[in-house]
Design a protein around this motif. Structure first.
Motif, mmCIF file in Angstrom:
data_model
loop_
_atom_site.group_PDB
_atom_site.id
_atom_site.type_symbol
_atom_site.label_atom_id
_atom_site.label_comp_id
_atom_site.label_asym_id
_atom_site.label_seq_id
_atom_site.Cartn_x
_atom_site.Cartn_y
_atom_site.Cartn_z
ATOM 1 N N VAL A 551 0.530 -1.517 0.166
ATOM 2 C CA VAL A 551 -0.038 0.398 -0.196
ATOM 3 C C VAL A 551 1.174 1.707 0.165
ATOM 4 O O VAL A 551 0.696 2.257 -0.637
ATOM 5 N N GLN A 552 2.744 1.370 0.259
ATOM 6 C CA GLN A 552 3.170 2.187 0.037
ATOM 7 C C GLN A 552 3.117 2.605 -1.245
ATOM 8 O O GLN A 552 3.437 3.932 -1.710
ATOM 9 N N HIS A 553 2.418 1.925 -2.242
ATOM 10 C CA HIS A 553 3.045 1.960 -3.511
ATOM 11 C C HIS A 553 1.524 3.226 -4.171
ATOM 12 O O HIS A 553 1.006 3.353 -5.277
ATOM 13 N N ILE A 554 0.479 2.712 -3.638
ATOM 14 C CA ILE A 554 -0.730 3.532 -3.935
ATOM 15 C C ILE A 554 -1.043 5.228 -3.333
ATOM 16 O O ILE A 554 -0.581 5.704 -2.016
ATOM 17 N N ASN A 555 -0.166 6.433 -4.559
ATOM 18 C CA ASN A 555 -0.663 7.667 -3.898
ATOM 19 C C ASN A 555 -1.429 8.422 -2.972
ATOM 20 O O ASN A 555 -1.766 9.893 -2.845
ATOM 21 N N TYR A 556 -3.183 7.455 -3.348
ATOM 22 C CA TYR A 556 -3.674 8.251 -3.397
ATOM 23 C C TYR A 556 -3.895 8.194 -1.515
ATOM 24 O O TYR A 556 -3.281 7.441 -0.746
ATOM 25 N N THR A 557 -4.650 9.469 -0.784
ATOM 26 C CA THR A 557 -4.736 9.265 1.211
ATOM 27 C C THR A 557 -5.909 8.025 1.309
ATOM 28 O O THR A 557 -6.818 8.347 1.057
ATOM 29 N N PHE A 558 -5.852 7.136 1.639
ATOM 30 C CA PHE A 558 -6.060 5.977 2.094
ATOM 31 C C PHE A 558 -5.717 5.830 3.565
ATOM 32 O O PHE A 558 -4.872 5.958 3.644
#
Length: 894
Positions: A551-558
């Motif tokens: 999930v560190q590769h997900i650039n959206y704020t979640f």
């Protein structure tokens, strides 16, 4: 190995995937899996209410939990949820299909829900099947949203005002050209090595599956009937086309999802206006102190997701702010979006349309409505972690999300994905782990003041007068039977700078400026695909560390949550830019190198981002809750209202009690969620102190005394908004609920406006709406949306009233407002406003709309599946819970 798994595997002739949930994984996604309907099915639905198969079969179980949760047991969970085990048992197979005659993939659908279980022997075949199944279930919706993301909805689906608003709100924030969309794919692939190449191959196979279904449904004439209703196909001759999907369409789709659920910040101009109003009222020093107390950047009483005492500073207030570019009083104007409007049934001017679109965009961006309850095995009956979690994506027909199972080389997952982006499961379960997300809303959008030069369309960029980039989208539409509007057209225009699109014009110190918004995920809508690919890869995710790595590769704020048979974990994702020293993220700053993001490359919009270790994260904390609340100590989120009373408290209080008692079960955690979903936050956490003030002296006024009695009776019953009996469409304690709905906005105004003054009170309400009750169509979420009580002045009232009562308040407001701090005067204010509320009628409190008659309280609160196609569904009773939701407890681990 379960029979369910064996059946799915044997159907496709592949190796059997592990299913280590032991039948203890469940999920639900109303209204139903089938989001496509032929023209005949649409006409039957509109004439007689007839539903296509699996169009609303998950709506009833979802709705019934509101009355069924008190008696819930582990054995009855799947009365209200689906069995989310892998595969389909042989006696539950409804259909088996080899899409397009392929031998390397099988789609099996179950009898109960019609969910596609996609099993492939090759990676290409698996993804082809995922695309084919997505088009079977959501083709029309996918088509709608690829046009929304491109700002082209009205030309595709007609010029209804709702279509205009939808395309305007998203295109304003992501005004991409075709070259921009393609570049995002190219960059995501180039920057991620083998995984990037695999993602591109997966996307192309997925698109091939979508397009194969388009061709098959066209030749077989079973395509969605909306194509006929909007003039794209002829029902008699079959003339017309359904355009194939291409790679850039998926980037356009991703930009819509990211704008709705994965971005935070951008409120710097409104913040500046309220700060200036506070300083005008009180002077600079005191006004700033008052403003900061209402902002509650780091409130010590805020409920936290990571509550182990660790600090994760981000976007904190600098000691000596640098580079601020606050507007001159009265100089701010919104940038027009709509030009050259002709022949439309909607006659709004460009400026009015622009403001409307901006307001709609604000509401959508604030749809942070997901929640999570996760308990460590240390406190459960089985010794294994238990989780109840899911995203709140709103209620639509068809739903934005779709369910699926994907099994193939390097892929093993079941869960929900956004339609058109379902090459991977985005929220769901793997072989021995489950994950979910809530919207986090930390600030990844900054506002820059670019100084204008030469004219209104040139600006100083690093000392050079530079032309803005004009991007236009011209839309024209014909009358359609779907929306009934007249033919019309308009042009949307956005001026882009290196610092992002122009949002406002103003002067600063007499200099003309344009305020721009720069989002870290701008031009990077495709980057998150790598994180989702990893989450679906059983060879990658093996435990909490690799989950967090994904999930560190997900650039959206979640906020991301994880549970397996042994561990729990949490991580807050997003590309958090490293700001220049002294820059205050709350306010606009000058567009100058000294105040730019560190390491910022304007051409690629990349920067230096805070490292993973600086993001709130945790493993095996005793429990986690999230309802879009503050993540951790010193971590500033963009939305206002993270104070002493927040929706997250409804979960925190219940889960903390369960953990203290120990022996937590899946049923117990669902019950906690279900009760919180019916709780009125104002009643549970603020009303007791309000009544304490009122009854500090005997209440002699008969009207006030009667109102107090009704409110106390409701509180004694739990302060819940629940039906008298299942399906009654009437609330228990209806009068008390109506009283509080009427009273809250009146008491807030009576409590705060006299002290703040009209201008500052109004400015603060622009930062944070006063109320978001279930029936509040004026709130940021809108009517019939389910999600409630995220945005409101609950914390302000709580802190102010406790101060009046002489109770301890950490992080108090800078001043005491109710009655000027006098208990007797505050009591008079509350009684007077309560009596005014008691005099309002149900029709005044619930004025009616396109769904409900005036005065119908239950209907005003009810959840409506808002139509995005031709099929309509029935209303259900209000619940404040995720749209898609999982209940999981794994029994073993690989």
């Amino acid at each position: 190995m379960s029979p369910l798994t064996q059946t799915a595997a044997s159907a496709a002739g592949t190796a059997t995937p592990n299913d280590l949930c032991g039948g203890q994984c469940s999920d639900i996604l109303p209204p139903g899996e089938n989001g496509n309907a032929t023209l005949a099915q649409i006409l039957l639905n509109q004439a007689f209410g007839t539903q296509p198969g699996h169009a609303e079969d998950q709506l009833g179980p979802y709705a019934n939990l509101a009355k069924g949760y008190p008696s819930l047991t582990n054995a009855t969970i799947n009365t209200f949820f689906n069995d989310a085990s892998f595969g389909v048992s042989s006696d539950q197979v409804a259909s088996t299909e080899k899409p397009a005659g392929r031998g390397d993939v099988t789609i099996v659908r179950d009898k109960k829900t019609g969910v596609p279980h996609i099993t492939g022997t090759t990676r290409y075949g698996t993804e082809f099947g995922a695309g084919y199944a997505a088009a079977q279930d959501r083709l029309w919706l996918m088509d709608v949203f690829r046009h929304v993301g491109r700002g082209q909805l009205t030309g595709f689906a007609g010029g209804a005002p709702s279509n205009q608003g939808l395309e305007q709100q998203f295109w304003r924030n992501a005004p991409y050209t075709e070259a921009d969309l393609q570049a995002q794919i190219d960059n995501a692939v180039a920057n991620n090595g083998a995984r990037g190449q695999q993602a591109l191959a997966d996307v192309k196979a997925y698109l091939d599956g979508i397009n194969a279904y388009i061709d098959a449904s066209d030749s077989g004439r079973y395509f969605p009937g909306e194509y006929v209703l909007t003039g794209h196909k002829d029902s008699i001759t079959n003339a017309g086309t359904i355009d194939h999907f291409k790679v850039t369409d998926l980037v356009a789709l991703a930009s819509v999802v990211g704008a709705l659920f994965g971005s935070g910040g951008g409120g710097e101009v409104d913040n500046a206006l309220s700060l200036l109003a506070a300083q005008e009222k009180y002077g600079v020093a005191e006004g700033t102190r008052v403003w900061e107390s209402f902002r509650e950047r780091n409130d010590p009483e805020a409920v936290l997701t990571v509550h182990d005492g660790r600090s994760f500073p981000y976007a904190t207030r600098p000691d000596a702010p640098q580079g601020e570019a606050l507007p001159d009083a009265g100089s701010v104007t919104g940038e027009p979006l709509v030009y050259d409007r002709t022949g439309s049934a909607a006659t709004a001017t460009a400026s009015t349309a622009s403001r409307t679109a901006a307001a709609t965009a604000l509401g959508s961006a604030r749809r942070g409505m997901s929640n999570a309850l996760v308990v460590s095995g240390k406190y459960t009956a089985s010794g294994h972690p238990v989780a109840v979690f899911g995203p709140q994506t709103g209620y639509f027909a068809p739903q934005l999300l779709m369910l699926q199972e994907i099994q193939g080389p390097g892929l093993s997952a079941r869960g929900a994905s956004f339609a058109g982006l379902s090459m991977y499961v985005e929220l769901g379960r793997g072989q021995d782990y489950a994950w979910s997300a809530t919207t986090s809303g930390q600030d990844i959008i900054d506002t820059y003041a670019v100084e204008l030069c030469q004219d209104d369309y040139h600006y100083l960029y690093r000392g050079t007068c530079t032309a803005m980039d004009k991007v236009e989208q011209k839309n024209a539409w014909k009358p359609t039977t779907a929306d009934g509007t007249a033919a019309g057209s308009y042009t949307m225009r956005v001026w882009r700078t290196r610092y992002g699109p122009v949002a406002y014009r103003a002067t600063v110190g007499g200099k003309k400026v344009a305020y721009t918004t720069l989002r870290s995920s701008y031009l990077h809508e495709a980057d998150s695909i790598i994180g989702f690919q990893m989450l679906n890869d059983p060879d990658y995710v093996k435990g909490p560390d690799t989950f967090q790595g994904a999930v560190q590769h997900i650039n959206y704020t979640f906020n991301w949550f994880y549970a397996d048979a042994t561990h729990t974990a949490y991580y807050n994702s997003g590309d958090n830019p490293v700001r220049a020293s002294g820059v205050d993220a709350e306010f606009p700053v000058w567009a100058q190198p000294a105040y730019e993001w560190r390491g910022w490359d304007p051409a690629a919009n990349t920067a230096t981002y805070t490292p993973a270790s600086a993001h709130p994260h945790s493993t095996d904390q005793g429990y986690y809750i999230s309802w879009n609340n503050k993540q951790a100590k010193d971590y500033t989120t963009a939305p206002w209202g993270d104070g002493s009373v927040h929706r997250g408290n409804l979960l925190e209080d219940r889960v903390r009690k369960l953990v203290a008692a120990g022996g937590v079960t899946r049923a117990a955690l669902v019950k906690a969620m279900g009760e919180a979903a019916l709780a009125d936050l104002r009643a549970e956490d603020v009303l007791p102190d309000l009544l304490e003030v009122i009854t500090s002296s005997p209440v002699t006024d008969t009207t006030a005394a009667a109102a107090v009695g009704k409110l106390r009776t409701w509180l004694t019953a739990g302060g819940l908004r629940t039906e008298t009996s299942a399906g009654s469409k009437a609330y228990a304690n209806a009068d008390a609920i109506r009283l509080l709905d009427a009273w809250w906005p009146l008491l807030v105004k009576a409590e705060f406006q006299p002290g703040l003054g009209s201008d500052l009170y109004t400015a603060f309400t622009h930062n944070l709406p006063v109320d978001e009750a279930p029936s509040a169509g004026h709130g940021p979420t809108g009517s019939h949306a389910g999600s409630s009580f995220q945005y409101g002045w609950w914390s302000y009232v709580d802190k102010d009233v406790r101060a009046v009562l002489g109770k301890s308040v950490q992080g108090p407001l800078a001043r005491t407002y109710c009655g000027g701090g006098s208990l007797s005067a505050c009591r008079d204010v509350l009684i007077s406003s309560l009596k005014e509320a008691a005099g309002t009628t149900a029709a005044q409190v619930y004025p009616g709309d396109d769904q409900c008659a005036a005065g119908d309280q239950w209907c005003a609160d009810s959840i409506v599946q808002r139509t995005l196609g031709g099929i309509k569904h029935y209303r259900i009773s209000w619940q404040n819970r995720p749209t898609y939701q999982q209940v999981v407890e794994f029994t073993s681990h690989r």
